[in-house]
Motif scaffolding. Structure first.
Motif, PDB file in Angstrom:
ATOM      1  N   GLY A  20     106.808 -45.755  40.187  1.00 50.00           N
ATOM      2  CA  GLY A  20     106.739 -46.781  41.219  1.00 50.00           C
ATOM      3  C   GLY A  20     108.080 -47.183  41.796  1.00 50.00           C
ATOM      4  N   SER A  21     109.097 -47.337  40.933  1.00 56.52           N
ATOM      5  CA  SER A  21     110.374 -47.843  41.444  1.00 56.52           C
ATOM      6  C   SER A  21     111.020 -46.838  42.396  1.00 56.52           C
ATOM      7  CB  SER A  21     111.316 -48.210  40.296  1.00 56.52           C
ATOM      8  OG  SER A  21     111.584 -47.073  39.502  1.00 56.52           O
ATOM      9  N   VAL A  24     109.069 -46.917  45.749  1.00 55.23           N
ATOM     10  CA  VAL A  24     109.423 -48.078  46.576  1.00 55.23           C
ATOM     11  C   VAL A  24     110.812 -47.889  47.194  1.00 55.23           C
ATOM     12  CG1 VAL A  24     109.979 -50.553  46.511  1.00 55.23           C
ATOM     13  CG2 VAL A  24     107.956 -49.690  45.304  1.00 55.23           C
ATOM     14  N   HIS A 129     112.069 -53.882  38.772  1.00 61.46           N
ATOM     15  CA  HIS A 129     110.750 -53.303  39.048  1.00 61.46           C
ATOM     16  C   HIS A 129     109.707 -53.541  37.975  1.00 61.46           C
ATOM     17  CE1 HIS A 129     111.099 -51.170  42.866  1.00 61.46           C
ATOM     18  NE2 HIS A 129     112.396 -51.144  42.577  1.00 61.46           N
ATOM     19  N   ASN A 183     106.341 -55.589  46.736  1.00 62.15           N
ATOM     20  CA  ASN A 183     106.254 -54.198  47.186  1.00 62.15           C
ATOM     21  C   ASN A 183     105.450 -54.109  48.471  1.00 62.15           C
ATOM     22  OD1 ASN A 183     107.810 -53.094  45.187  1.00 62.15           O
ATOM     23  ND2 ASN A 183     106.092 -52.886  43.771  1.00 62.15           N
ATOM     24  N   ASN A 214     101.998 -42.331  35.876  1.00 58.10           N
ATOM     25  CA  ASN A 214     102.835 -41.366  35.166  1.00 58.10           C
ATOM     26  C   ASN A 214     102.388 -41.225  33.708  1.00 58.10           C
ATOM     27  OD1 ASN A 214     103.670 -43.880  34.365  1.00 58.10           O
ATOM     28  ND2 ASN A 214     105.601 -43.777  35.475  1.00 58.10           N
ATOM     29  N   ARG A 216     102.085 -42.944  31.127  1.00 60.87           N
ATOM     30  CA  ARG A 216     102.827 -43.480  29.987  1.00 60.87           C
ATOM     31  C   ARG A 216     101.901 -44.405  29.213  1.00 60.87           C
ATOM     32  NH1 ARG A 216     107.626 -46.513  31.898  1.00 60.87           N
ATOM     33  NH2 ARG A 216     106.535 -46.617  33.848  1.00 60.87           N
ATOM     34  N   VAL A 218     101.921 -47.465  28.569  1.00 62.13           N
ATOM     35  CA  VAL A 218     101.623 -48.751  29.207  1.00 62.13           C
ATOM     36  C   VAL A 218     100.412 -48.650  30.164  1.00 62.13           C
ATOM     37  CG1 VAL A 218     103.231 -48.427  31.135  1.00 62.13           C
ATOM     38  CG2 VAL A 218     102.817 -50.744  30.273  1.00 62.13           C
ATOM     39  N   LYS A 219     100.112 -47.438  30.619  1.00 67.12           N
ATOM     40  CA  LYS A 219      99.003 -47.248  31.588  1.00 67.12           C
ATOM     41  C   LYS A 219      97.629 -47.221  30.920  1.00 67.12           C
ATOM     42  CE  LYS A 219     101.945 -46.930  34.885  1.00 67.12           C
ATOM     43  NZ  LYS A 219     102.070 -47.906  35.960  1.00 67.12           N
ATOM     44  N   THR A 289     100.341 -53.715  31.094  1.00 63.74           N
ATOM     45  CA  THR A 289     100.993 -54.653  32.013  1.00 63.74           C
ATOM     46  C   THR A 289     101.443 -53.885  33.255  1.00 63.74           C
ATOM     47  OG1 THR A 289     102.708 -56.329  32.274  1.00 63.74           O
ATOM     48  CG2 THR A 289     103.302 -54.407  30.963  1.00 63.74           C
ATOM     49  N   GLU A 290     101.588 -54.605  34.339  1.00 56.82           N
ATOM     50  CA  GLU A 290     102.130 -54.057  35.592  1.00 56.82           C
ATOM     51  C   GLU A 290     102.900 -55.208  36.232  1.00 56.82           C
ATOM     52  OE1 GLU A 290     102.105 -51.105  37.049  1.00 56.82           O
ATOM     53  OE2 GLU A 290     100.606 -50.119  35.822  1.00 56.82           O
ATOM     54  N   SER A 291     104.135 -54.951  36.606  1.00 56.17           N
ATOM     55  CA  SER A 291     104.859 -56.037  37.276  1.00 56.17           C
ATOM     56  C   SER A 291     104.235 -56.321  38.637  1.00 56.17           C
ATOM     57  CB  SER A 291     106.318 -55.664  37.451  1.00 56.17           C
ATOM     58  OG  SER A 291     106.401 -54.581  38.348  1.00 56.17           O
ATOM     59  N   PHE A 292     103.690 -55.273  39.250  1.00 59.62           N
ATOM     60  CA  PHE A 292     103.089 -55.411  40.578  1.00 59.62           C
ATOM     61  C   PHE A 292     101.823 -54.553  40.689  1.00 59.62           C
ATOM     62  CE2 PHE A 292     102.392 -54.214  44.968  1.00 59.62           C
ATOM     63  CZ  PHE A 292     102.582 -55.396  45.668  1.00 59.62           C
ATOM     64  N   GLY A 293     101.983 -53.244  40.480  1.00 58.66           N
ATOM     65  CA  GLY A 293     100.839 -52.329  40.611  1.00 58.66           C
ATOM     66  C   GLY A 293     100.802 -51.692  41.991  1.00 58.66           C
ATOM     67  N   LEU A 294     101.898 -51.016  42.339  1.00 58.29           N
ATOM     68  CA  LEU A 294     101.971 -50.355  43.655  1.00 58.29           C
ATOM     69  C   LEU A 294     100.820 -49.368  43.853  1.00 58.29           C
ATOM     70  CD1 LEU A 294     103.639 -49.839  46.275  1.00 58.29           C
ATOM     71  CD2 LEU A 294     104.764 -47.980  45.022  1.00 58.29           C
TER      72      LEU A 294
HETATM   73  O1  GMT Z   1     105.076 -47.918  35.737  1.00 58.46           O
HETATM   74  C1  GMT Z   1     105.365 -47.063  36.566  1.00 58.46           C
HETATM   75  O2  GMT Z   1     104.546 -46.339  37.111  1.00 58.46           O
HETATM   76  C2  GMT Z   1     106.767 -46.850  36.951  1.00 58.46           C
HETATM   77  C3  GMT Z   1     107.531 -48.108  37.042  1.00 58.46           C
HETATM   78  C4  GMT Z   1     108.897 -47.833  37.510  1.00 58.46           C
HETATM   79  O3  GMT Z   1     109.699 -48.730  37.387  1.00 58.46           O
HETATM   80  O4  GMT Z   1     109.227 -46.735  37.978  1.00 58.46           O
HETATM   81  O5  GMT Z   1     106.770 -48.994  37.862  1.00 58.46           O
HETATM   82  C5  GMT Z   1     107.087 -50.352  37.939  1.00 58.46           C
HETATM   83  O6  GMT Z   1     107.530 -50.528  39.273  1.00 58.46           O
HETATM   84  C6  GMT Z   1     106.517 -50.407  40.275  1.00 58.46           C
HETATM   85  C7  GMT Z   1     107.176 -50.556  41.640  1.00 58.46           C
HETATM   86  O7  GMT Z   1     107.792 -51.783  41.779  1.00 58.46           O
HETATM   87  C8  GMT Z   1     105.434 -51.454  40.035  1.00 58.46           C
HETATM   88  O8  GMT Z   1     104.433 -51.351  41.020  1.00 58.46           O
HETATM   89  C9  GMT Z   1     104.826 -51.199  38.647  1.00 58.46           C
HETATM   90  O9  GMT Z   1     103.881 -52.220  38.391  1.00 58.46           O
HETATM   91  C10 GMT Z   1     105.911 -51.235  37.594  1.00 58.46           C
HETATM   92  N1  GMT Z   1     105.335 -50.825  36.295  1.00 58.46           N
HETATM   93  C11 GMT Z   1     105.219 -51.673  35.284  1.00 58.46           C
HETATM   94  O10 GMT Z   1     105.554 -52.846  35.318  1.00 58.46           O
HETATM   95  C12 GMT Z   1     104.607 -51.103  34.051  1.00 58.46           C
END
Ligand code: GMT
Length: 381
Positions: A20-21, A24, A129, A183, A214, A216, A218-219, A289-294
């Motif tokens: 996700g990061s 974005v 992120h 995001n 991905n 991991r 956490v998913k 958990t997801e900080s956002f969930g793109l």
């Molecule tokens: O979790 C992922 O898929 C990757 C991770 C990253 O940092 O690359 O994602 C995080 O950043 C995304 C973009 O800001 C958010 O939408 C995801 O929610 C966040 N993942 C987590 O918090 C687990």
């Protein structure tokens, strides 16, 4: 130029891999370039969403050729990155470095700025992120340097209110004023489709359920399979799993153990997913958990309601019962039951689909990217 104020020369550092990061950061860079800014990606590989030539976009690869030097059991990538950032800032006359994911990017940007030693003014912006704060950054070996690097940034943004609050809780960060810039989604690419293309992925009568990540821990990808098994017991359905990672084999085994592997398609990593999301009836994101969930937002933009967990920043995007379904982490029974109820009720499904598409408008690139531009001008003032 389309954006407000003068054009800015921006260096962007992110993880170029599937995640996700990086997604974005790359979409932001492309959008900023479209708006007249000059964007320089500084990473060890070309970011996965950087496809082909775009005007005002440049890629500078961090040199890792010394990686096989016998003395290096562990190649000091952080130093190579800081050196490259410093070099590009000087050569291209960058105004700021915008780094995505605190570790180690906020630290290398700090080093690059220090190395300038007053030779030119450079601003550093860090975007947090998720796991950089909620997981990795809180490991004892990274905690102090993460806190330091965040506090040394000229501005810090978080992708959700949840993540901002979590950063304050875990790190204090008394000297930083954390700004929430959520995001965004490119609505030209992620938009509802015509429905054509279903036949290429699933038999005609099947509901199509999707998941992108991905893979991991956490998913909780095994929960994806468990929820799908409940759907598949109630109606003909195909699950499309997009992505790859450490939990893939476990997910494949779970599908076999639950007797649904014939209807689960593991497609691996794909650079573009919009066409698949456009034929999706439901998107599953049962993360710890997801900080956002793109990934959820991109699915919603394509017209797929989301079944997700009530965790982290997901409730900021998914409104339970309106544009999707939220249940506690691990409650596969409830997620499965509610998914089946929704898929059996075409009127409710259409209403939820419309609400999901409407939510995506709130997070359009056109609305969110100017917030970054405003921040750039603020720190450069
Ligand atoms: O979790 C992922 O898929 C990757 C991770 C990253 O940092 O690359 O994602 C995080 O950043 C995304 C973009 O800001 C958010 O939408 C995801 O929610 C966040 N993942 C987590 O918090 C687990």
């Amino acid at each position: 130029m389309e954006g407000s104020g003068r054009a800015v020369k921006i260096g962007i550092t992110c993880y170029p891999t599937y995640g996700g990061s990086g997604a974005v950061a790359t979409e932001l860079g492309l959008e900023l370039a479209r708006r007249g800014h000059e964007v320089h990606f500084i990473t060890y590989d070309s970011p996965f969403r950087l496809r082909g030539y775009s005007e005002r976009v440049f890629f500078h690869q961090v040199d890792t050729r010394m990686g096989r030097y016998p003395l290096f059991d562990h190649f000091p990538y952080t130093l190579a990155l800081a050196s490259k950032q410093h070099e590009v800032v000087l050569r291209e006359g960058l105004d700021l470095l915008h780094v995505h994911y605190a570790i180690p990017h906020a630290t290398t940007a700090y080093l690059a700025r220090e190395m300038l030693n007053g030779e030119r003014r450079l601003r550093v912006i860090t975007t947090l992120h998720g796991t950089d704060i909620t997981l990795v950054g809180q490991e004892s070996s990274f905690y102090a340097i993460t806190k330091f690097s965040i506090e040394q940034s000229d501005a810090v943004t978080a992708v959700s209110t949840y993540l901002r609050d979590e950063t304050y809780r875990a790190f204090g960060c008394v000297t930083c004023d954390l700004k929430v810039i959520p995001n965004f989604v490119n609505l030209q690419e992620y938009r509802p489709g015509s429905g054509n293309g279903r036949a290429a992925i699933a038999p005609e009568a099947h509901k199509i359920v999707t998941h992108v990540s991905n893979f991991r821990e956490v998913k909780r990808v095994k929960d994806v399979i468990r929820v799908f098994a409940r759907i598949q017991h109630a109606m003909p359905a195909t699950l499309v799993m997009i992505g790859d990672g450490p939990e893939r084999v476990d997910a494949e085994n779970e599908a076999r153990d639950l007797g649904v592997s014939g209807d689960v398609r593991f497609l691996g990593r794909l650079d573009t997913v919009a066409s698949l999301l456009q034929v999706s009836d439901l998107f599953l994101l049962p993360s710890q958990t997801e900080s956002f969930g793109l990934a959820a937002l991109e699915a919603m933009a394509c017209g797929s309601p989301v079944v997700a967990t009530r965790a982290g920043g997901l409730p900021e995007v998914v409104d339970d019962g309106v544009n999707g379904i939220l249940e506690p982490v691990g409650s596969v029974e409830a997620m499965g039951r509610r998914a089946v109820e929704l898929l059996r009720d075409p009127a409710r499904h259409t209403a939820m689909r419309d609400a999901a598409v409407a939510t995506a408008q709130v997070y359009s690139a056109d609305r969110i990217v100017p917030m970054y531009e405003e921040l750039y001008h603020e720190v450069l003032r």
